[in-house]
Write an enzyme that holds these catalytic residues in place. Structure first.
Site, PDB file in Angstrom:
ATOM      1  N   SER A 156       5.412  11.844   1.044  1.00  0.00           N
ATOM      2  CA  SER A 156       4.626  10.599   0.891  1.00  0.00           C
ATOM      3  C   SER A 156       5.028   9.533   1.903  1.00  0.00           C
ATOM      4  O   SER A 156       4.203   8.703   2.266  1.00  0.00           O
ATOM      5  CB  SER A 156       4.745  10.048  -0.543  1.00  0.00           C
ATOM      6  OG  SER A 156       5.930   9.285  -0.700  1.00  0.00           O
ATOM      7  N   ASP A 175       7.360   5.725  -6.675  1.00  0.00           N
ATOM      8  CA  ASP A 175       6.324   6.152  -7.619  1.00  0.00           C
ATOM      9  C   ASP A 175       5.953   7.618  -7.406  1.00  0.00           C
ATOM     10  O   ASP A 175       5.699   8.351  -8.366  1.00  0.00           O
ATOM     11  CB  ASP A 175       5.070   5.275  -7.477  1.00  0.00           C
ATOM     12  CG  ASP A 175       5.328   3.845  -7.925  1.00  0.00           C
ATOM     13  OD1 ASP A 175       6.278   3.621  -8.697  1.00  0.00           O
ATOM     14  OD2 ASP A 175       4.572   2.953  -7.492  1.00  0.00           O
TER      15      ASP A 175
END
Ligand SMILES: Nc1ncnc2c1ncn2[C@@H]1O[C@H](COP(=O)(O)OP(=O)(O)O)[C@@H](O)[C@H]1O
Ligand SMILES: *[C@@H]1O[C@H](CO)[C@@H](O)[C@H](O)[C@H]1NC(C)=O
Ligand SMILES: *[C@@H]1O[C@H](CO)[C@@H](O)[C@H](O)[C@H]1NC(C)=O
Length: 298
Positions: free
Chosen positions: A277, A245
């Protein structure tokens, strides 16, 4: 007032039909904060990179609905609330548009028609399969008809995906699992991912990206028809939840704001952002903000 046409992204997303508790797993999807949903995550990542955003949402008038909207607000993403009961609303004039359905199946064709003026003005629209495929496909078609670039993330994947998804996606971006469900080709390395890409070109795709975790991505486009492996840097991964994502959100951001960059360059930058991330835990909590990233990314 809406700003100029090149300032919008639309992301279609949904929540599960019941409320996830922090850390709870529903349908194999872990909600660390309760504000997940792939489209929501993707939108938050795009916003943290500096995309101005809006959300079109359908949430209940319960406290979770309010918390959900509050989470977007905290991330600088205003909302267009298409409620369960009736439509109202709105915050216009932002860069990233997200459609949030309060539950799968609730967001429908009528809602899309109400959002048509938003879709028309988007630069990029991102869709997933967390709403009904028919609604997702219709949104892609509406975007396409208006010259809006479409980025499709077939998640969760369907084995019998409507072939129109291939032709209406300017960019088709999936991970290894999704690639295998859709094409039947098991993906364990860049070479396999290349085969997936070529197969999807035959089905009508123009540009395919297969994400490969720590291996980065493989890009296959109709212009070259030669799979290109775009590796990513080695990092110490702590938690890879939501990496896809983060990648898709970054991709949408670059497509909307840096349309002159080559696809390879866009993928390198998106790989980098997703690799940041994975070095922190959580999903949205691990998504980097523009101010904390090397400025040569922008
Ligand atoms: N261990 C890792 N090291 C560096 N980058 C990673 C790592 N895992 C994921 N990424 C980055 O995140 C992107 C998406 O990861 P992937 O695991 O393929 O997606 P998903 O979250 O959908 O399973 C990769 O293409 C890569 O850019
Ligand atoms: C969405 O709109 C409905 C109807 O106006 C309202 O009842 C609800 O509280 C709103 N939800 C949020 C989170 O703003
Ligand atoms: C790919 O994404 C799906 C969600 O569509 C997820 O369930 C799966 O674990 C991911 N695959 C990999 C290899 O990370």
């Amino acid at each position: 007032m809406w700003p100029s046409k090149d300032l919008f992204i639309l992301v279609a997303i949904s929540l599960t039909s019941r409320l996830p508790k922090a850390g709870e797993t529903i349908h194999g999807h872990k909600f660390f904060t309760g504000f997940g949903g792939k489209g929501a995550n993707q939108c938050v990542q795009a916003a943290r990179l500096g995309a101005r955003t809006s959300i079109i949402c359908k949430v209940g008038s319960d406290s979770f609905g309010n918390d959900y909207i509050e989470n977007f607000k905290r991330n600088g993403i205003p909302t267009v609330n298409i409620s369960f009961e009736y439509t109202e609303s709105f915050f216009l004039g932002q860069n990233v548009i997200v459609i949030v359905a309060g539950a799968n199946l609730l967001l429908d064709s009528e809602d899309l028609k109400k959002a048509n003026h938003i879709i028309c003005k988007a630069k990029v629209m991102v869709c997933q399969l967390e709403i009904t495929p028919a609604t997702s496909l219709e949104a892609l078609k509406m975007a396409h008809a208006n010259g809006v670039k479409t980025l499709f993330n077939p998640a969760p994947a369907l084995a019998d995906l409507d072939p129109q998804f291939y032709t209406h996606s300017d960019i088709f971006c999936c991970n290894e699992t999704e690639a295998e469900i859709i094409t039947g080709i098991p993906v364990g390395n860049p070479e396999d991912a290349g085969k997936v890409g070529l197969t999807l070109l035959e089905r009508g795709c123009k540009l395919v990206i297969v994400t490969l975790g720590a291996e980065g991505c493989v890009l296959v486009s109709v212009d070259e028809r030669i799979p290109k492996h775009v590796p990513t840097g080695k990092v110490a991964a702590v938690d890879t939840t939501g990496a896809g994502d983060s990648f898709v959100g970054a991709l949408a951001f670059y497509l909307a704001y840096y349309p002159h960059l080559s696809m390879e360059e866009v993928i390198k930058k998106s790989n980098f952002i997703a690799s940041v991330s994975v070095q922190a835990s959580g999903t949205q909590t691990s998504f980097p903000k523009r101010k904390d990233l090397p400025q040569d990314l922008f």
